[in-house]
Motif scaffolding. Structure first.
Motif, short mmCIF file in Angstrom:
data_model
loop_
_atom_site.label_atom_id
_atom_site.label_comp_id
_atom_site.label_asym_id
_atom_site.label_seq_id
_atom_site.Cartn_x
_atom_site.Cartn_y
_atom_site.Cartn_z
N GLN A 78 -3.19 -2.90 -4.84
CA GLN A 78 -4.65 -2.34 -5.59
C GLN A 78 -4.11 -0.26 -5.69
OE1 GLN A 78 -7.78 -3.30 -2.62
NE2 GLN A 78 -6.36 -3.51 -0.81
N HIS A 79 -5.59 -0.04 -6.34
CA HIS A 79 -5.57 1.17 -6.28
C HIS A 79 -7.03 1.65 -6.50
CE1 HIS A 79 -4.53 5.64 -6.45
NE2 HIS A 79 -3.26 5.27 -7.10
N VAL A 80 -7.70 3.36 -6.10
CA VAL A 80 -8.89 3.35 -5.75
C VAL A 80 -8.82 3.95 -6.68
CG1 VAL A 80 -9.29 3.17 -3.24
CG2 VAL A 80 -8.30 4.76 -4.22
N SER A 111 0.26 5.68 -15.00
CA SER A 111 1.49 3.93 -14.36
C SER A 111 1.19 3.97 -13.06
CB SER A 111 2.29 4.78 -15.55
OG SER A 111 2.31 5.18 -16.83
N GLU A 112 2.08 3.33 -12.55
CA GLU A 112 2.95 3.22 -11.31
C GLU A 112 3.73 2.99 -11.56
OE1 GLU A 112 1.37 2.14 -8.48
OE2 GLU A 112 0.13 2.77 -7.54
N ASP A 113 4.73 2.65 -10.07
CA ASP A 113 5.86 2.27 -9.64
C ASP A 113 5.60 0.77 -8.66
OD1 ASP A 113 5.42 2.90 -7.12
OD2 ASP A 113 7.25 3.44 -6.57
N ALA A 162 6.35 7.81 -1.30
CA ALA A 162 6.58 8.76 -2.60
C ALA A 162 6.22 7.82 -3.72
CB ALA A 162 8.41 8.71 -2.20
N GLU A 163 5.57 7.45 -3.70
CA GLU A 163 4.79 6.99 -5.10
C GLU A 163 4.19 7.50 -6.43
OE1 GLU A 163 2.35 5.55 -8.22
OE2 GLU A 163 1.44 6.56 -7.20
N GLU A 164 4.14 8.65 -5.76
CA GLU A 164 3.52 10.24 -7.19
C GLU A 164 5.07 10.37 -7.46
OE1 GLU A 164 0.79 10.25 -7.65
OE2 GLU A 164 -0.76 10.20 -5.91
N SER A 165 5.95 10.44 -7.00
CA SER A 165 7.37 10.63 -8.19
C SER A 165 7.92 9.13 -8.70
CB SER A 165 8.02 11.34 -6.99
OG SER A 165 8.70 9.95 -5.79
N ALA A 187 -5.11 13.37 -3.33
CA ALA A 187 -5.91 13.11 -3.81
C ALA A 187 -6.37 11.74 -5.29
CB ALA A 187 -6.07 14.30 -5.14
N CYS A 188 -5.43 11.21 -4.49
CA CYS A 188 -5.57 10.01 -4.89
C CYS A 188 -5.79 8.57 -4.20
CB CYS A 188 -3.00 9.20 -5.60
SG CYS A 188 -3.29 8.52 -7.26
N GLY A 189 -6.07 8.66 -3.32
CA GLY A 189 -6.96 7.45 -2.21
C GLY A 189 -5.26 6.64 -1.68
N HIS A 190 -4.57 7.11 -2.09
CA HIS A 190 -3.44 6.66 -1.31
C HIS A 190 -3.77 5.94 0.41
CE1 HIS A 190 -0.99 7.50 -4.60
NE2 HIS A 190 -1.04 6.88 -4.65
N ASP A 191 -4.33 7.40 1.87
CA ASP A 191 -4.35 6.99 2.38
C ASP A 191 -5.78 5.62 2.73
OD1 ASP A 191 -6.79 8.21 1.20
OD2 ASP A 191 -6.76 9.93 2.85
N ALA A 238 0.64 -0.98 -0.25
CA ALA A 238 0.07 -0.71 -0.23
C ALA A 238 0.91 1.62 -0.26
CB ALA A 238 -0.45 0.41 1.18
N ASP A 239 0.20 2.12 -0.52
CA ASP A 239 1.14 3.65 -0.71
C ASP A 239 0.73 4.59 0.25
OD1 ASP A 239 -0.99 3.62 -3.00
OD2 ASP A 239 0.25 3.75 -4.08
N PHE A 240 1.54 5.21 0.51
CA PHE A 240 0.80 6.31 1.34
C PHE A 240 1.22 7.99 1.43
CE2 PHE A 240 4.16 4.46 3.61
CZ PHE A 240 5.43 5.89 4.50
ZN LIG Z 1 -1.92 6.53 -6.57
#
Ligand SMILES: [Zn+2]
Ligand SMILES: [Zn+2]
Length: 418
Positions: free
Chosen positions: A176-178, A345-347, A148-151, A113-117, A99-101
């Motif tokens: 997973q991603h919302v 895209s996703e890392d 740091a998923e967004e970077s 704004a990307c739902g990582h929470d 899970a990213d945060f």
């Molecule tokens: Zn995201």
């Protein structure tokens, strides 16, 4: 019957209880999830940008204290890994979920704004469910909390900081991603799900002259204009109609005053694709076109190409998909659906690639149900439903946290249940 993995180690290929058995476990678990809302609210109200997620990491560490897990912190920045062992031996499987945060800067402020929470709240909830079902599984579950998923470099930084040596090697990776979609709808897809991407800086060289004497110049602006036009001919004439490729000109810079023809021009391109081999073909064509246009202009200096900001295609393993989709169908019924491919895209994929293990990444719809249903009735989903990175992209809490938590627990149980 469970599917056999075609590429996974033996640990993951052993026989499994049925998808219905896992769905029954999920329907009757007794885990206390009442803390999730308060945890989510803390993250949501204190969004932190990539590489600055100190407070969020602290909240995750506090939340992990409720479980019997081994926690490693500060991996590649604020990365955290929690390892939950249960009757684990060298023959039991190890399943990792990520899970990213981190949050984003949108419309002048930090926002989730990307739902990582939500991803992080759900993974902690999945751990709670696994903890409450210990007599029904055996093996090792790894919860990986990635900053740091967004970077696009958070996963890489964790790997560069020795992640592979710090935790048990997983047999399978999950994430997973919302996304836009009716809240609570679990969207999976076999094969490519999210696009690969590259950025390419192309520098072409000409010959500078006074704007009144173009015959004394080799005009790189004119050459750049021809390249911009021909780029879309690569997609339109060399890529088959049923293949997907996007190439966009992000920036085009040439000259800096009114009466001088400059000596160089610079184009920055951005691409999206689901097939790495197709990308290589397009890049060969791109070089051919640029070199030919430069030669046609009479310039003798070779153009320069700089590739950067590469993102991998998220390409779901078929055997992992089959197994988890079975669990999702049994658990969510009509709310387990086929995902649309996404050009974002996703890392995430750097994690399974670090161990060369198969993976599944899926989406969970998070659009408030009333908003979704009304937009669907009007036929205005494309214009009226907020998408990730818009300030008004806010998941409907209850159905989304329920689905993401159960999906996480169900996907993990698909590999460790007995
Ligand atoms: Zn995201
Ligand atoms: Zn994002």
């Amino acid at each position: 019957m469970p599917q056999q993995l075609d590429t996974a180690p033996a640990n993951v290929s052993r026989s499994q209880p049925s998808a219905q058995h896992i769905a029954d476990l999920l329907a009757t678990h007794t885990a206390d999830l009442s803390w999730q809302q308060a945890f989510y609210d803390v993250l949501h109200e204190h969004p932190e940008l990539s590489h600055q997620e100190e407070r969020t990491a602290g909240a995750i560490q506090s939340a992990l204290q409720r479980f019997d897990v081994e926690v490693t912190t500060d991996i590649g920045g604020h990365g955290i890994v929690a390892v939950m062992r249960n009757e684990a031996t060298s023959n039991t499987p190890t399943a990792l979920m990520r899970a990213d945060f981190d949050a984003l800067f949108v419309d002048g402020k930090n926002l989730h704004a990307c739902g990582h929470d939500m991803h992080t709240t759900a993974l902690l909830g999945a751990l709670a469910i696994l903890d409450s079902l210990r007599e029904h599984w055996a093996g090792t579950v790894i919860a990986l909390f990635q900053p740091a998923e967004e970077s696009s470099i958070g996963a890489k930084l964790m790997i560069e900081d020795g992640l592979v040596d710090k935790i048990p090697a997983p047999d399978v990776c999950l994430g997973q991603h919302v996304m836009p979609g009716r809240a609570g709808e679990v969207q999976t897809r076999r094969g490519p799900l999210m696009a690969g991407c590259d950025s390419i800086k192309v520098t072409i060289f000409g010959k500078s002259a006074h704007a009144s004497m173009p015959h004394k110049s080799i005009d790189p602006t004119y050459t750049a204009a021809m390249i911009v036009t021909r780029l879309q001919a690569i997609v339109g004439r060399e890529v088959a109609p049923d293949e997907f490729f996007v190439i966009s000109v992000g920036t085009l810079r040439s000259g800096d005053t009114n009466n001088i023809i400059p000596d160089r021009a610079e184009l920055v391109l951005n691409t999206r694709y689901y097939d790495e081999e197709l990308a290589e073909r397009v890049y060969a064509a791109l070089k051919r076109v640029v070199q030919a246009e430069v030669q046609a202009s009479g310039s003798t200096k070779e153009p320069e190409f700089h590739f950067y900001a590469h993102g991998e295609v998220v390409d779901n393993n078929e055997a992992v998909f089959d197994r988890v989709r079975g669990t999702f169908d049994a658990t969510f019924g009509e709310h387990s659906v086929t995902a649309q491919r996404s050009t974002v895209s996703e890392d995430f994929t750097y994690l399974p690639k670090a161990w060369n293990v198969p993976y599944l990444f899926w989406f969970v719809g998070s659009t408030p149900r009333q908003l979704w249903d009304e937009a669907a009735a009007r036929g205005t989903i494309d214009t009226d439903v907020p998408v990730n990175h818009q300030a008004n992209f806010v998941p409907e809490y209850e159905p989304t946290v329920h689905a993401t938590t159960l999906a996480g627990a169900g996907a993990l149980l698909s590999f460790v249940a007995i």
